[in-house]
Scaffold this motif. Structure first.
Motif, mmCIF file in Angstrom:
data_model
loop_
_atom_site.group_PDB
_atom_site.id
_atom_site.type_symbol
_atom_site.label_atom_id
_atom_site.label_comp_id
_atom_site.label_asym_id
_atom_site.label_seq_id
_atom_site.Cartn_x
_atom_site.Cartn_y
_atom_site.Cartn_z
ATOM 1 N N THR A 182 80.999 40.586 20.984
ATOM 2 C CA THR A 182 81.485 41.752 21.713
ATOM 3 C C THR A 182 82.362 41.294 22.854
ATOM 4 N N ARG A 183 83.522 41.891 22.984
ATOM 5 C CA ARG A 183 84.399 41.506 24.076
ATOM 6 C C ARG A 183 83.986 42.219 25.357
ATOM 7 N N LEU A 184 83.823 41.433 26.401
ATOM 8 C CA LEU A 184 83.509 42.003 27.704
ATOM 9 C C LEU A 184 84.787 42.088 28.511
ATOM 10 N N MET A 185 84.842 43.061 29.373
ATOM 11 C CA MET A 185 85.981 43.140 30.267
ATOM 12 C C MET A 185 85.743 42.181 31.421
ATOM 13 N N CYS A 201 81.755 32.531 17.976
ATOM 14 C CA CYS A 201 80.847 32.111 19.036
ATOM 15 C C CYS A 201 80.859 30.587 19.166
ATOM 16 N N THR A 202 80.872 30.126 20.407
ATOM 17 C CA THR A 202 80.862 28.683 20.620
ATOM 18 C C THR A 202 79.484 28.082 20.346
ATOM 19 N N GLY A 203 78.468 28.937 20.294
ATOM 20 C CA GLY A 203 77.116 28.429 20.080
ATOM 21 C C GLY A 203 76.713 28.400 18.623
ATOM 22 N N CYS A 204 77.041 29.495 17.882
ATOM 23 C CA CYS A 204 76.545 29.577 16.506
ATOM 24 C C CYS A 204 77.658 29.897 15.511
ATOM 25 N N SER A 205 78.903 29.977 16.002
ATOM 26 C CA SER A 205 80.057 30.231 15.155
ATOM 27 C C SER A 205 80.055 31.608 14.506
ATOM 28 N N SER A 206 79.181 32.484 14.980
ATOM 29 C CA SER A 206 79.189 33.845 14.465
ATOM 30 C C SER A 206 80.423 34.588 14.942
ATOM 31 N N ILE A 231 92.557 35.711 29.028
ATOM 32 C CA ILE A 231 91.288 35.073 28.691
ATOM 33 C C ILE A 231 90.218 36.152 28.746
ATOM 34 N N TYR A 232 89.552 36.325 27.635
ATOM 35 C CA TYR A 232 88.520 37.340 27.567
ATOM 36 C C TYR A 232 87.146 36.708 27.548
ATOM 37 N N GLU A 233 86.196 37.487 28.001
ATOM 38 C CA GLU A 233 84.812 37.043 27.981
ATOM 39 C C GLU A 233 84.123 37.722 26.800
ATOM 40 N N TYR A 234 83.355 36.953 26.093
ATOM 41 C CA TYR A 234 82.682 37.479 24.903
ATOM 42 C C TYR A 234 81.187 37.259 24.989
ATOM 43 N N HIS A 235 80.478 38.151 24.338
ATOM 44 C CA HIS A 235 79.032 38.024 24.230
ATOM 45 C C HIS A 235 78.667 38.015 22.757
ATOM 46 N N CYS A 236 77.955 36.987 22.350
ATOM 47 C CA CYS A 236 77.566 36.874 20.947
ATOM 48 C C CYS A 236 76.357 37.756 20.671
ATOM 49 N N GLU A 237 76.486 38.596 19.640
ATOM 50 C CA GLU A 237 75.388 39.490 19.278
ATOM 51 C C GLU A 237 74.261 38.731 18.594
ATOM 52 N N LYS A 238 74.607 37.598 18.043
ATOM 53 C CA LYS A 238 73.643 36.881 17.224
ATOM 54 C C LYS A 238 72.723 35.984 18.053
ATOM 55 N N CYS A 239 73.327 35.156 18.914
ATOM 56 C CA CYS A 239 72.503 34.212 19.678
ATOM 57 C C CYS A 239 72.489 34.500 21.171
ATOM 58 N N GLY A 240 73.280 35.493 21.597
ATOM 59 C CA GLY A 240 73.251 35.880 22.991
ATOM 60 C C GLY A 240 74.113 35.028 23.897
ATOM 61 N N GLU A 241 74.885 34.153 23.316
ATOM 62 C CA GLU A 241 75.748 33.282 24.106
ATOM 63 C C GLU A 241 76.887 34.078 24.734
ATOM 64 N N ASP A 242 77.188 33.790 25.982
ATOM 65 C CA ASP A 242 78.381 34.338 26.631
ATOM 66 C C ASP A 242 79.412 33.238 26.740
ATOM 67 N N PHE A 243 80.619 33.537 26.362
ATOM 68 C CA PHE A 243 81.655 32.521 26.440
ATOM 69 C C PHE A 243 83.003 33.164 26.702
ATOM 70 N N GLU A 244 83.906 32.366 27.195
ATOM 71 C CA GLU A 244 85.264 32.834 27.447
ATOM 72 C C GLU A 244 86.191 32.241 26.413
ATOM 73 N N CYS A 245 87.189 33.022 26.016
ATOM 74 C CA CYS A 245 88.105 32.536 25.006
ATOM 75 C C CYS A 245 89.502 33.063 25.288
ATOM 76 N N LEU A 246 90.459 32.197 25.148
ATOM 77 C CA LEU A 246 91.844 32.603 25.294
ATOM 78 C C LEU A 246 92.294 33.230 23.987
ATOM 79 N N ILE A 247 92.783 34.447 24.077
ATOM 80 C CA ILE A 247 93.069 35.214 22.878
ATOM 81 C C ILE A 247 94.564 35.372 22.664
#
Ligand SMILES: [Zn+2]
Length: 75
Positions: free
Chosen positions: A36-39, A27-32, A3-19
């Protein structure tokens, strides 16, 4: 599965996603897809700790030997 953590460049949303594989999630907020994948977990912590160690010892010695520079060792 990771499970990785992601940061959306477009709306700034941080979310986790199973890859699965090399999929880039939307992005879960704006579908962009401009995310960026965070460690996450230990990877993120060790990176931060390593950064502190490097900055604290910069110019004095390398982390792998006691030399004053890294020219003489493999680091
Ligand atoms: Zn977004």
């Amino acid at each position: 599965m990771p499970i990785y953590e992601y940061h959306c460049e477009k709306c700034g949303e941080d979310f986790e996603c199973l890859i699965i594989g090399n999929d880039t999630p939307a992005c879960t907020g704006c579908s962009s897809k401009k995310v960026t994948r965070l460690m996450s977990c230990c990877g993120f912590v060790s990176k931060a700790a390593g950064g502190q160690t490097v900055s604290a010892s910069a110019g004095s010695s390398c982390s792998g030997c006691s030399a004053s520079s890294c020219a003489g060792c493999s680091h």
